[in-house]
Enzyme design. Structure first.
Site, PDB file in Angstrom:
ATOM      1  N   ALA A  71      15.140  23.753   6.834  1.00 43.79           N
ATOM      2  CA  ALA A  71      16.476  23.296   6.460  1.00 43.79           C
ATOM      3  C   ALA A  71      16.858  22.135   7.355  1.00 43.79           C
ATOM      4  CB  ALA A  71      17.482  24.430   6.607  1.00 43.79           C
ATOM      5  N   ASP A  72      17.478  21.134   6.761  1.00 43.58           N
ATOM      6  CA  ASP A  72      17.876  19.961   7.524  1.00 43.58           C
ATOM      7  C   ASP A  72      19.232  19.509   7.007  1.00 43.58           C
ATOM      8  OD1 ASP A  72      18.045  17.659   9.006  1.00 43.58           O
ATOM      9  OD2 ASP A  72      16.477  16.597   7.940  1.00 43.58           O
ATOM     10  N   PHE A  73      20.127  19.266   7.917  1.00 39.60           N
ATOM     11  CA  PHE A  73      21.419  18.717   7.545  1.00 39.60           C
ATOM     12  C   PHE A  73      21.265  17.202   7.514  1.00 39.60           C
ATOM     13  CE2 PHE A  73      22.749  22.738   9.616  1.00 39.60           C
ATOM     14  CZ  PHE A  73      23.322  23.322   8.517  1.00 39.60           C
TER      15      PHE A  73
END
Length: 184
Positions: A71-73
């Site tokens: 997951a990456d913002f």
């Protein structure tokens, strides 16, 4: 400590200066995403080196019935800025079904060149300008980061604020509210 076959890093929620989540022992976030090439030198005259291409992240295999989640913002600070300012130009960058690399897009706009002509140095410069604005670094700090004159740094900031006019309005309004209500 016996090897269990599992990787279990220590996760830090407050250690990174940027405020981001970080890992250590091992730092699994530092595992390259891009394939790397390893050359095995040959000691026989005329024989070329053997080159193997590997993807470091493919070496990690989940147990049966389990999967890895990444997951990456992506560009979270810029996304928040777009939301808070409601700047139509900035919002448009995130509304495409498959958004391009935001910093390359910004660099191409400022340089007046096509995205495919943007060099890595241009992209990095755009990224630093954006983060200088987001975090209020100012032209003096930006000039240090970019190794340019204060005047040039000021021009970079001004060109961004000319393109994304609502960012200036939001910044001025926020500063004014802090003065009126008291800062922290």
């Amino acid at each position: 400590m016996p090897c269990s076959g599992f990787i279990s890093p220590t996760w830090n929620q407050t250690a990174a200066v940027s405020g981001r989540l970080s890992a250590k022992h091992p730092n699994i976030q530092a595992i390259p995403t891009q394939p790397i090439q390893i050359a095995k030198l040959q000691y026989i005259r005329g024989k070329e080196a053997e080159v193997a291409t590997i993807s470091p992240r493919s070496m990690f295999v989940s147990s049966d019935g389990w999967t890895f989640l990444a997951a990456d913002f992506s560009h979270i600070e810029l996304r928040i800025l777009a939301h808070l300012t409601s700047d139509p130009e900035l919002l448009r960058l995130f509304q495409e079904p498959e958004p391009p690399d935001i910093f390359s897009t910004l660099a191409s706009q400022w340089r007046g060149i096509r995205v495919d002509q943007v060099k890595l140095a241009d992209r990095e410069q755009a990224k630093r300008i954006v983060y200088a604005l987001v975090y209020g670094a100012g032209k003096d700090r930006l000039s240090e980061c970019l190794h340019v004159s204060t005047s040039q740094a000021g021009q970079f900031i001004e060109s961004f604020l000319q393109k994304y006019k609502e960012v200036r309005t939001f910044t001025q309004r926020t500063i004014q509210q802090c003065h009126q209500r008291g800062g922290f």
